[in-house]
Design a protein around this motif. Structure first.
Motif, PDB file in Angstrom:
ATOM      1  N   TRP A  14       0.806  -1.208   0.000  1.00  0.00           N
ATOM      2  CA  TRP A  14       0.000   0.000   0.000  1.00  0.00           C
ATOM      3  C   TRP A  14       0.838   1.255   0.000  1.00  0.00           C
ATOM      4  O   TRP A  14       2.014   1.244   0.317  1.00  0.00           O
ATOM      5  N   CYS A  28     -11.491   0.100   8.110  1.00  0.00           N
ATOM      6  CA  CYS A  28     -10.663  -0.975   8.648  1.00  0.00           C
ATOM      7  C   CYS A  28     -10.616  -0.824  10.157  1.00  0.00           C
ATOM      8  O   CYS A  28     -10.963   0.220  10.704  1.00  0.00           O
ATOM      9  N   LYS A  29     -10.237  -1.901  10.816  1.00  0.00           N
ATOM     10  CA  LYS A  29     -10.103  -1.848  12.276  1.00  0.00           C
ATOM     11  C   LYS A  29      -9.029  -2.819  12.709  1.00  0.00           C
ATOM     12  O   LYS A  29      -8.658  -3.741  11.981  1.00  0.00           O
ATOM     13  N   TRP A  30      -8.527  -2.599  13.906  1.00  0.00           N
ATOM     14  CA  TRP A  30      -7.534  -3.489  14.489  1.00  0.00           C
ATOM     15  C   TRP A  30      -8.254  -4.566  15.288  1.00  0.00           C
ATOM     16  O   TRP A  30      -9.204  -4.291  16.022  1.00  0.00           O
ATOM     17  N   LEU A  49      -4.808  -6.028  11.103  1.00  0.00           N
ATOM     18  CA  LEU A  49      -5.639  -5.004  10.480  1.00  0.00           C
ATOM     19  C   LEU A  49      -6.613  -5.704   9.542  1.00  0.00           C
ATOM     20  O   LEU A  49      -6.195  -6.470   8.678  1.00  0.00           O
ATOM     21  N   VAL A  50      -7.908  -5.485   9.741  1.00  0.00           N
ATOM     22  CA  VAL A  50      -8.922  -6.160   8.928  1.00  0.00           C
ATOM     23  C   VAL A  50      -9.893  -5.148   8.329  1.00  0.00           C
ATOM     24  O   VAL A  50     -10.121  -4.075   8.878  1.00  0.00           O
ATOM     25  N   ALA A  51     -10.471  -5.517   7.178  1.00  0.00           N
ATOM     26  CA  ALA A  51     -11.479  -4.667   6.532  1.00  0.00           C
ATOM     27  C   ALA A  51     -12.797  -4.794   7.282  1.00  0.00           C
ATOM     28  O   ALA A  51     -13.128  -5.858   7.803  1.00  0.00           O
ATOM     29  N   LYS A  52     -13.600  -3.703   7.347  1.00  0.00           N
ATOM     30  CA  LYS A  52     -14.865  -3.695   8.069  1.00  0.00           C
ATOM     31  C   LYS A  52     -16.071  -3.845   7.149  1.00  0.00           C
ATOM     32  O   LYS A  52     -17.183  -3.902   7.642  1.00  0.00           O
ATOM     33  N   ILE A  80      -8.603   1.994   1.443  1.00  0.00           N
ATOM     34  CA  ILE A  80      -9.108   1.806   2.798  1.00  0.00           C
ATOM     35  C   ILE A  80      -8.773   3.058   3.596  1.00  0.00           C
ATOM     36  O   ILE A  80      -7.903   3.842   3.220  1.00  0.00           O
ATOM     37  N   PRO A  83      -5.530   3.385   9.219  1.00  0.00           N
ATOM     38  CA  PRO A  83      -5.817   2.663  10.461  1.00  0.00           C
ATOM     39  C   PRO A  83      -5.881   3.594  11.670  1.00  0.00           C
ATOM     40  O   PRO A  83      -4.985   4.411  11.877  1.00  0.00           O
TER      41      PRO A  83
END
Length: 92
Positions: A14, A28-30, A49-52, A80, A83
């Motif tokens: 990225w 995104c969220k941790w 780190l994941v997509a919401k 995204i 973060p």
């Protein structure tokens, strides 16, 4: 968190940019998890780190792989949000 961000940086997955006006970035969220031994003592703390968001009823598969993004290349650009809690010093 640092390990996750360093891995993404090293693998050049990225670049921090402003998204085009017509694009709505994916949130995104941790996600944090404590790994314990058999006695319940914390051995390691992991952050991913994941997509919401999902669209069009896509089926989502979870992978617990340190560099899961290396499983394929995308043809299109994906945006995204930056973060939460992790801002690079030169982009505060």
């Amino acid at each position: 968190m640092r390990s996750e961000m360093d891995s993404m940086s090293e693998n050049q997955v990225w670049t921090l940019v402003e998204p085009p006006e017509e694009v709505k970035p994916i949130g995104c969220k941790w996600v944090f998890k404590k790994k314990t031994d058999m006695d319940g003592n914390v051995q390691t703390c992991k952050g991913r780190l994941v997509a919401k968001a999902t669209f069009h009823d896509y089926e989502i598969w979870q992978m617990d792989v340190k560099t899961a993004f290396l499983n394929g290349k995308l043809e299109e650009d994906v945006y995204i949000t930056q973060p939460e809690g992790f801002v690079t010093p030169d982009n505060a």
